[in-house]
Motif scaffolding. Structure first.
Motif, PDB file in Angstrom:
ATOM      1  N   PRO A  95      27.908 -17.121 -19.348  1.00 28.77           N
ATOM      2  CA  PRO A  95      28.425 -16.653 -18.061  1.00 28.77           C
ATOM      3  C   PRO A  95      27.441 -16.823 -16.910  1.00 28.77           C
ATOM      4  CG  PRO A  95      28.937 -15.074 -19.789  1.00 28.77           C
ATOM      5  CD  PRO A  95      28.002 -16.078 -20.384  1.00 28.77           C
ATOM      6  N   ALA A  96      26.171 -16.450 -17.122  1.00 27.02           N
ATOM      7  CA  ALA A  96      25.189 -16.537 -16.034  1.00 27.02           C
ATOM      8  C   ALA A  96      25.048 -17.979 -15.544  1.00 27.02           C
ATOM      9  CB  ALA A  96      23.841 -15.992 -16.503  1.00 27.02           C
ATOM     10  N   GLU A  97      24.995 -18.927 -16.469  1.00 25.03           N
ATOM     11  CA  GLU A  97      24.857 -20.331 -16.083  1.00 25.03           C
ATOM     12  C   GLU A  97      26.099 -20.841 -15.354  1.00 25.03           C
ATOM     13  OE1 GLU A  97      23.964 -22.469 -19.630  1.00 25.03           O
ATOM     14  OE2 GLU A  97      21.968 -21.556 -19.882  1.00 25.03           O
ATOM     15  N   LEU A  98      27.284 -20.448 -15.817  1.00 25.17           N
ATOM     16  CA  LEU A  98      28.526 -20.881 -15.173  1.00 25.17           C
ATOM     17  C   LEU A  98      28.604 -20.349 -13.747  1.00 25.17           C
ATOM     18  CD1 LEU A  98      31.359 -22.108 -15.052  1.00 25.17           C
ATOM     19  CD2 LEU A  98      32.215 -20.057 -16.193  1.00 25.17           C
ATOM     20  N   TYR A  99      28.304 -19.043 -13.565  1.00 27.76           N
ATOM     21  CA  TYR A  99      28.414 -18.468 -12.231  1.00 27.76           C
ATOM     22  C   TYR A  99      27.338 -19.021 -11.294  1.00 27.76           C
ATOM     23  CZ  TYR A  99      31.692 -15.261 -14.423  1.00 27.76           C
ATOM     24  OH  TYR A  99      32.768 -14.749 -15.116  1.00 27.76           O
ATOM     25  N   GLN A 100      26.159 -19.342 -11.830  1.00 26.37           N
ATOM     26  CA  GLN A 100      25.112 -19.976 -11.023  1.00 26.37           C
ATOM     27  C   GLN A 100      25.592 -21.338 -10.503  1.00 26.37           C
ATOM     28  OE1 GLN A 100      21.973 -18.734 -10.268  1.00 26.37           O
ATOM     29  NE2 GLN A 100      21.704 -20.536  -8.948  1.00 26.37           N
ATOM     30  N   GLU A 101      26.243 -22.095 -11.391  1.00 25.31           N
ATOM     31  CA  GLU A 101      26.774 -23.406 -11.018  1.00 25.31           C
ATOM     32  C   GLU A 101      27.865 -23.279  -9.954  1.00 25.31           C
ATOM     33  OE1 GLU A 101      29.510 -26.869 -13.079  1.00 25.31           O
ATOM     34  OE2 GLU A 101      28.142 -25.716 -14.370  1.00 25.31           O
ATOM     35  N   LEU A 102      28.753 -22.280 -10.109  1.00 25.10           N
ATOM     36  CA  LEU A 102      29.818 -22.076  -9.138  1.00 25.10           C
ATOM     37  C   LEU A 102      29.258 -21.620  -7.784  1.00 25.10           C
ATOM     38  CD1 LEU A 102      32.507 -20.289 -11.366  1.00 25.10           C
ATOM     39  CD2 LEU A 102      32.532 -22.642 -10.544  1.00 25.10           C
ATOM     40  N   GLU A 103      28.188 -20.823  -7.831  1.00 25.44           N
ATOM     41  CA  GLU A 103      27.539 -20.385  -6.589  1.00 25.44           C
ATOM     42  C   GLU A 103      26.974 -21.582  -5.827  1.00 25.44           C
ATOM     43  OE1 GLU A 103      23.499 -18.155  -5.061  1.00 25.44           O
ATOM     44  OE2 GLU A 103      24.013 -18.067  -7.196  1.00 25.44           O
ATOM     45  N   LYS A 128      30.168 -14.045  -4.079  1.00 26.37           N
ATOM     46  CA  LYS A 128      30.829 -13.467  -5.261  1.00 26.37           C
ATOM     47  C   LYS A 128      30.211 -14.006  -6.548  1.00 26.37           C
ATOM     48  CE  LYS A 128      34.854 -15.007  -6.629  1.00 26.37           C
ATOM     49  NZ  LYS A 128      36.323 -15.279  -6.752  1.00 26.37           N
ATOM     50  N   TRP A 129      30.021 -15.316  -6.611  1.00 32.16           N
ATOM     51  CA  TRP A 129      29.450 -15.918  -7.822  1.00 32.16           C
ATOM     52  C   TRP A 129      27.996 -15.504  -8.023  1.00 32.16           C
ATOM     53  CZ3 TRP A 129      33.513 -16.614 -10.159  1.00 32.16           C
ATOM     54  CH2 TRP A 129      34.603 -17.325  -9.682  1.00 32.16           C
ATOM     55  N   GLU A 130      27.267 -15.342  -6.914  1.00 36.78           N
ATOM     56  CA  GLU A 130      25.865 -14.899  -7.024  1.00 36.78           C
ATOM     57  C   GLU A 130      25.802 -13.498  -7.626  1.00 36.78           C
ATOM     58  OE1 GLU A 130      21.887 -14.381  -4.207  1.00 36.78           O
ATOM     59  OE2 GLU A 130      23.894 -14.196  -3.304  1.00 36.78           O
ATOM     60  N   ARG A 131      26.703 -12.609  -7.169  1.00 35.55           N
ATOM     61  CA  ARG A 131      26.717 -11.251  -7.710  1.00 35.55           C
ATOM     62  C   ARG A 131      27.038 -11.245  -9.201  1.00 35.55           C
ATOM     63  NH1 ARG A 131      29.827  -7.493  -9.356  1.00 35.55           N
ATOM     64  NH2 ARG A 131      31.759  -8.665  -9.022  1.00 35.55           N
ATOM     65  N   LEU A 132      28.027 -12.060  -9.605  1.00 38.07           N
ATOM     66  CA  LEU A 132      28.376 -12.119 -11.024  1.00 38.07           C
ATOM     67  C   LEU A 132      27.266 -12.724 -11.862  1.00 38.07           C
ATOM     68  CD1 LEU A 132      32.164 -13.101 -10.877  1.00 38.07           C
ATOM     69  CD2 LEU A 132      31.201 -10.997 -11.826  1.00 38.07           C
ATOM     70  N   ALA A 133      26.615 -13.735 -11.332  1.00 41.23           N
ATOM     71  CA  ALA A 133      25.491 -14.342 -12.065  1.00 41.23           C
ATOM     72  C   ALA A 133      24.387 -13.307 -12.271  1.00 41.23           C
ATOM     73  CB  ALA A 133      24.968 -15.557 -11.296  1.00 41.23           C
ATOM     74  N   GLN A 134      24.138 -12.511 -11.214  1.00 44.67           N
ATOM     75  CA  GLN A 134      23.104 -11.471 -11.309  1.00 44.67           C
ATOM     76  C   GLN A 134      23.508 -10.418 -12.341  1.00 44.67           C
ATOM     77  OE1 GLN A 134      20.209 -11.416 -10.053  1.00 44.67           O
ATOM     78  NE2 GLN A 134      19.522  -9.292 -10.233  1.00 44.67           N
ATOM     79  N   SER A 135      24.779  -9.974 -12.328  1.00 46.94           N
ATOM     80  CA  SER A 135      25.247  -8.992 -13.308  1.00 46.94           C
ATOM     81  C   SER A 135      25.108  -9.538 -14.728  1.00 46.94           C
ATOM     82  CB  SER A 135      26.711  -8.633 -13.042  1.00 46.94           C
ATOM     83  OG  SER A 135      26.865  -7.982 -11.813  1.00 46.94           O
TER      84      SER A 135
END
Length: 550
Positions: free
Chosen positions: A494-502, A516-523
């Motif tokens: 998940p962290a890698e996917l959301y980082q890529e989307l960010e 939004k994606w940065e927040r999810l990557a951080q979570s």
């Protein structure tokens, strides 16, 4: 000439042997139900009801062939009648013919195109016919072009004395196994047999006119049902009108209702997807508004654009009623009839009602036409590029979702649903629950043959999955993406996917999405979300694995 054809004995045997339709080995799934009626004791009349081009005549011819070849019923014990559109036969003459058949020892009677019969639904002799059939030990199968007339016949005259088989609905499994259609062919043409008519391609508009509009109009004018619609009309639309004028008015209102309903389905989907190359849907409204002001007209599209896609029925009813194009009671009556002939079917999910128009040939064709009209309007007014191809892809995906929901509903063996997050930012297209085990599987539905990790972005969102589990009272045990590619299992971090989307959102200048994606990557990093094993399944294999339910 009273009837076009009447076959029995040697003539029937010759006709069936020369008929390509009768010899077809692959049969519609409802064929088993038809043969069950013919070969067992019970109800004496079976009605094949369904809109045009759904195989009613083929079913009859295959059944006759099967009775002769497989069950060794003598052809002289079977009669096949087709009634022409121009005839002077009525229900009394048909009854007289059936009496003659009984005297000749005929046990099976098939009457095709019975809706062309000169017969009033409320005052006919078919109840008497049912009594005589029972005494004579006969079985009769009736079918007709005007399927609503058959429905009314069962409802208003024969009640529970008639077995009904509706041919309108095709599951994808049936289309694939019987007619060899792939998913894209089914999305565009599904539900109609031989959509090429007389070597000239039948357009969706042509099909709607014959299979739906005229089906309803010609059926209700044989019945008291015509008054249900006529009484809802303003005085100026009904006063002093001949029957032919009244038919034309009702036909026009049915066309308007279907056309606007399709606009709601289309625009509702377009509003929620980034298919315009300018900033937002509001600009499309402005374009149409400016043109309307210049031409000093009220453009219907303005009202349609503002429809809430979650509440098609009521909102559209209000819209049509307020526009005074179709009185609201008339609209509601027409929608109810569309439901009765199985053209409009509803699937009730947690997030609201999903309206499915069948056959797909009708829905795709009419919606595709609307998309192209909108595209042309935008190009002419602004010179801006409207991505009609992408809009068409969204339409394909929307219909594929509807196919999946409807086939699951008709299979009737699973508890399925969909779920949208409280804030509306996340959505699970399909949830299949096992309430006894308190477990559920989450599915994303994608009209694509390519596997992309982004397709699973909501599945790997642990915050969202917890919300789903808490609200539905089940634990997620499996994660799936249903798409049109090969079966495979992918592990997604998940962290890698959301980082890529960010990063991608930042490149495109979409700051809100990037945040939004940065927040999810951080979570995901802080809470150490585990990688998720996502199973990619082929949509065709999934749908063809569903059970057949008659």
């Amino acid at each position: 000439m009273e009837i076009n054809h009447w076959y029995t004995g040697t003539e029937l045997l010759k006709f069936i042997r020369e008929s390509e339709e009768a010899q077809k080995e692959k049969k519609r799934f409802c064929y088993k139900s038809l043969m069950g009626f013919l070969l067992t004791k019970g109800k004496d009349i079976c009605a094949l009801s369904g809109i045009r081009r759904t195989g009613k005549t083929v079913l009859i011819l295959q059944a006759i062939n099967d009775l002769i070849q497989t069950y060794h019923i003598e052809a002289k014990r079977i009669s096949y009648i087709t009634i022409g559109e121009k005839n002077d036969i009525d229900d009394q003459k048909l009854l007289s013919m059936i009496d003659q058949f009984a005297a000749q020892g005929i046990k099976y009677v098939f009457v095709d195109e019975i809706s062309y019969l000169d017969m009033e639904m409320e005052d006919n002799c078919l109840n008497l016919l049912a009594d005589r059939l029972a005494k004579a030990g006969m079985k009769i199968v009736i079918a007709g072009t005007f399927s609503y007339a058959i429905k009314l016949l069962a409802k208003e005259t024969l009640f529970d004395r008639m077995k009904q088989i509706d041919t309108t609905y095709f599951s994808f499994k049936e289309a694939h196994e019987v007619f060899g259609q792939d998913i894209d062919t089914f999305i565009k043409y599904g539900g109609v047999i031989n959509f090429d008519e007389d070597e000239k391609k039948m357009t969706p508009s042509d099909y709607m006119e014959t299979a739906v509009v005229q089906n309803i109009v010609k059926s209700i004018f044989k019945s008291e049902k015509k008054y249900d619609l006529l009484l809802t009309l303003p005085e100026k639309l009904k006063k002093g009108k001949s029957e032919e004028e009244s038919k034309a008015i009702i036909a026009s209102l049915i066309r308007i209702t279907i056309d606007n309903y399709m606009k709601a389905l289309v625009v509702g989907k377009l509003i929620n997807k980034p298919v315009y190359k300018f900033s937002d849907i509001g600009k499309l409204s402005n374009v149409i508004r400016q043109r309307s002001e210049q031409e000093n007209v009220q453009d219907e599209m303005l009202d349609v654009i503002n429809l809430d896609s979650k509440h098609y029925y009521q909102v559209l009813a209000d819209y049509l009623g307020n526009s005074k194009q179709v009185p609201i009671e008339t609209f509601q009556n027409i929608i109810k009839i569309l439901e009765e002939i199985s053209v409009k079917q509803d699937i009730y999910l947690e997030d609201g009602n999903v309206s499915v128009f069948v056959p797909n040939y009708l829905r795709y064709g009419l919606c595709d036409r609307i998309i192209k009209i909108i595209a042309e309007e935008v190009r002419e007014e602004t010179g801006a590029r409207y991505d009609a191809a992408l809009a068409g892809e969204i339409l394909m995906g929307s219909i594929q979702e509807a196919i999946c929901y409807l086939d699951l509903k008709r299979a009737n063996h699973v508890d399925f649903d969909m779920y949208r997050s409280m804030d509306g930012s996340c959505e699970i297209d399909l949830i299949i629950r096992d309430k006894e085990k308190k477990q559920m599987a989450l599915y994303e539905l994608k009209h694509s043959d390519k596997q992309v990790d982004e397709q699973a972005k909501h599945l790997v969102n642990r915050e969202f999955v917890r919300e789903v589990e808490q609200n539905l009272g089940c634990v997620v045990s499996r994660y799936h993406v249903l798409y049109n590619g090969p079966k495979k299992t992918v592990t997604i971090n998940p962290a890698e996917l959301y980082q890529e989307l960010e990063e991608r959102s930042m490149e495109l200048g979409k700051i809100g999405n990037a945040e939004k994606w940065e927040r999810l990557a951080q979570s995901a990093r802080v809470q150490k979300w585990e990688p998720v094993k996502v199973q990619y399944e082929n949509m065709t294999e999934f749908l063809c694995g569903l059970p057949i339910v008659q």
